[in-house]
Design an enzyme around this catalytic site. Sequence first.
Site, mmCIF file in Angstrom:
data_model
loop_
_atom_site.group_PDB
_atom_site.id
_atom_site.type_symbol
_atom_site.label_atom_id
_atom_site.label_comp_id
_atom_site.label_asym_id
_atom_site.label_seq_id
_atom_site.Cartn_x
_atom_site.Cartn_y
_atom_site.Cartn_z
ATOM 1 C CD GLN A 19 -13.635 29.194 -46.559
ATOM 2 O OE1 GLN A 19 -13.409 28.852 -45.404
ATOM 3 N NE2 GLN A 19 -13.967 30.418 -46.879
ATOM 4 C CG HIS A 113 -13.868 25.647 -41.561
ATOM 5 N ND1 HIS A 113 -12.974 26.441 -40.871
ATOM 6 C CD2 HIS A 113 -14.694 26.518 -42.179
ATOM 7 C CE1 HIS A 113 -13.252 27.728 -41.071
ATOM 8 N NE2 HIS A 113 -14.298 27.795 -41.872
ATOM 9 C CG ASN A 156 -15.310 27.378 -38.362
ATOM 10 O OD1 ASN A 156 -14.513 28.018 -37.684
ATOM 11 N ND2 ASN A 156 -16.009 27.922 -39.340
ATOM 12 C CD GLU A 157 -17.599 31.103 -38.084
ATOM 13 O OE1 GLU A 157 -18.347 30.928 -39.063
ATOM 14 O OE2 GLU A 157 -16.823 32.071 -37.986
#
Length: 393
Positions: A19, A113, A156-157
Site C-alpha cells: 500500500q 499483508h 494479516n486478516e
Amino acid sequence: MTGPFPDGFLWGAATAAHQVEGGNVNNDHWELEHAEHSPFAEPSGDACDSWHRWPEDLDLVAGAGLNTYRFSLEWSRIEPAEGEFSRANLDHYRRILDGCRDRGLTPIVTLVHFTMPRWLLHDGGWTGARTGDRIARFTEYVAPALRDAGYIATINEPNLMAAQPVMGAMARRGEPIKGLPRPDQGVADALLELHRRSTEVLRGAGSPPAGMTLVGREHLAEDGGEERMREERAAFEDQFFTAAADDDWLGLQVYTCARFGPDGLVAPAPELQTLAHGMERRPEALGAAVRRAAEVLPDLPLLVTENGIATADDEDRIRFTDEALRSLAGAIADGADVRGYVHWSLLDNFEWMLGYRPTFGLVSVDRQTFARTPKPSLAWLGGVARRNGRTAC
Ligand code: FCB
C-alpha cells in the site's frame, strides 16, 4: 478520553508494504491490477514511494509522539523467484527495524499483508499443497532479521482473506455485498495452517512474540437475527480465536460492526455509511470487539493493530478515534488485556481495489511529488500518546 491506559501502552500508526512502497511489480496484486477487466480502480504504481522514503515516515511517527510503527514485509521482494532470496532486500527491512529502534519506536512486523509473489500465485496460491513448506522457508529466512521487533504477525486478516473469494463469487452473480460474508472454509483452513507453520518456525528461532491479526467487528443482532448472528460469528471470528489460543498475542483490526437479521447480513443504512467500503460509522465497535475477544481468550494479550476511518474530514477522524478510544478504555477498565493501539493508517495510501480514493491517513501524500503533509489528527493522536490517554488539561 478516559485513560490513563496501562503503563508501557503502545501507541502507533500502521502501513502495509504494497500500500505504501510502490513498484511491487513482482506480486499477485500488481498482476491483478493490470489484468484485463481488473476489479482494481487503478494500479498501485509508485504508491507513497515509502520504499525510498521510509525514514521520513518514521520521523513523522516518532516526531508526533507515537512510540510504535507497524509495517509489513513484501515477500515478492525478499524471495523474487522460488527459493531465490534477496539479502539486499531483507537488509532494507532490517534497516527499517533499526530505524524504528533508533527513534524509540517499537516495531510491529507483519510477514504477509495480503500479497504473495507471482510465482506463488501461479503455483498453488494460499491453498496450494506446497504453500505450507514455502511460508515456513520464507519465515526461516526472515526470522534472524526480525529479532528486534516488538511483535510479529504472521498473516494479516486471514478471516477477511477467506471471505474475499465468497465476495468475488457474489459480485459475479450480481448479488449485493452487505458486509464481509462468511469465510470460505477451505481457504480459512489453509490460512490457519500457514499461520501455524509460520509460528512454529518463529518459535523455533526464538523470535519475538508471534501471533496473527484478525478483522474484529461488533456483531449485532436485529429482531430475529440472534441465531444467524451467532452462526456467522462462529465462522468469521470464533474459529480464528480458537486457532489463536496458543499464540503469544492477537491483533484486532476494527473498523465497524456487522448487523444480522434472520436472513443474514443487513446492509447499514445509507446515512450511516462512511466513505470507504460502505462501512457503517460505528466507533464504539472497537470496545465491543475487544471485549468479546477478551471474553473468549481471557489469557491472551491483545493489541489493536488497526482502527481508523476513511474520511476527507480530518476533524471527523479525530472525533471517530476519540470515541473509539473511549470504548477501548472501557474494555480495558473491565479487564481486557490490551497492550497497544495502532491507527490505520499513517499515510493516505493504496486502498486495494478502491485505489487511492479512500483516505485513512494521519498524513496526506501528494500523488505527484510524494510530499507528506501531516493532518491535525497526527498531532492529536501523538498528544494522546504522550499523555497515555489522559484527557488534555
Ligand atoms: C484492512 C487492511 C488494511 C487496510 C484497511 C482499511 O482490512 O488490513 O490493509 O486496507 O483494512
